[in-house]
Motif scaffolding. Sequence first.
Motif, short mmCIF file in Angstrom:
data_model
loop_
_atom_site.label_atom_id
_atom_site.label_comp_id
_atom_site.label_asym_id
_atom_site.label_seq_id
_atom_site.Cartn_x
_atom_site.Cartn_y
_atom_site.Cartn_z
N ALA A 1 6.07 8.43 -4.17
CA ALA A 1 5.88 9.43 -5.22
C ALA A 1 6.72 9.00 -6.42
N GLY A 2 6.30 9.37 -7.59
CA GLY A 2 7.02 8.98 -8.80
C GLY A 2 8.31 9.75 -8.99
N LEU A 3 9.36 9.32 -8.32
CA LEU A 3 10.64 10.01 -8.38
C LEU A 3 11.73 9.20 -9.09
N GLY A 4 11.43 7.96 -9.41
CA GLY A 4 12.41 7.14 -10.13
C GLY A 4 13.38 6.44 -9.21
N GLN B 1 22.57 -0.02 -2.84
CA GLN B 1 21.37 -0.71 -3.32
C GLN B 1 20.50 0.27 -4.09
N ASN B 2 19.86 -0.22 -5.15
CA ASN B 2 18.94 0.61 -5.92
C ASN B 2 17.50 0.35 -5.47
N TYR B 3 16.78 1.44 -5.35
CA TYR B 3 15.36 1.38 -5.00
C TYR B 3 14.62 2.27 -5.99
N PHE B 4 13.43 1.85 -6.35
CA PHE B 4 12.60 2.66 -7.22
C PHE B 4 11.53 3.33 -6.36
N VAL B 5 11.49 4.64 -6.41
CA VAL B 5 10.48 5.39 -5.66
C VAL B 5 9.35 5.65 -6.65
N VAL B 6 8.22 5.01 -6.40
CA VAL B 6 7.13 5.01 -7.37
C VAL B 6 5.84 5.55 -6.78
N SER B 7 5.00 6.03 -7.65
CA SER B 7 3.70 6.57 -7.26
C SER B 7 2.71 5.44 -7.01
N PHE B 8 1.77 5.69 -6.12
CA PHE B 8 0.72 4.71 -5.82
C PHE B 8 -0.10 4.38 -7.06
N GLN B 9 -0.21 5.33 -7.99
CA GLN B 9 -1.01 5.13 -9.20
C GLN B 9 -0.27 4.36 -10.30
N SER B 10 1.01 4.08 -10.12
CA SER B 10 1.78 3.42 -11.18
C SER B 10 1.24 2.01 -11.47
N GLN C 1 0.85 -1.19 0.00
CA GLN C 1 0.00 0.00 0.00
C GLN C 1 0.89 1.24 0.00
N LEU C 2 0.25 2.41 -0.05
CA LEU C 2 1.00 3.66 0.00
C LEU C 2 1.86 3.67 1.26
N GLY C 3 3.14 3.97 1.10
CA GLY C 3 4.06 3.99 2.23
C GLY C 3 4.84 2.70 2.40
N SER C 4 4.53 1.67 1.61
CA SER C 4 5.24 0.39 1.72
C SER C 4 6.58 0.42 0.99
#
Length: 153
Positions: free
Chosen positions: A106-109, A116-125, A90-93
Amino acid sequence: MHTPNTLKVDLYNKVQELIQSKITANHKSLSALKESVASESKSTAGDKHETGRAMMHLEQEKVMRQLTTNQKLKSIVDRINPEVKNKTVQLGSLVITNKISFYILAGLGQMELNGQNYFVVSFQSDLVQAFKGKQKGDQIIFKDQSYTIEEIL
């Protein structure tokens, strides 16, 4: 070494810093553009002058849109408590799979933290929509790839 919760808090803080730096840059750009418009107003009149002012106003509008978007992102992120551990996606996971790790804020890429690489993505993605509501151990097929959720923080 990060404990799972400090990892999520550190990522959250990095996201907050990135959004704040974007907002600060937007404010600086707007100030510089306002100064340019003011100094342009004092120079000679004519078609060239009007074209220059119009271009600066278009740039101001573009920066204002970016600022509004960044402020909206910040208001979403501000409502999330990074210390809450979610049982479902969910949002925040922060979702760790066998292939990728992604933080739903949020959609920040892509972001890098401690190698380590992490993808910061939007809940709507689309990616999040495929994983929404799933739990640790669930397997998801997304774009012909199979993912297994190893951890949800």
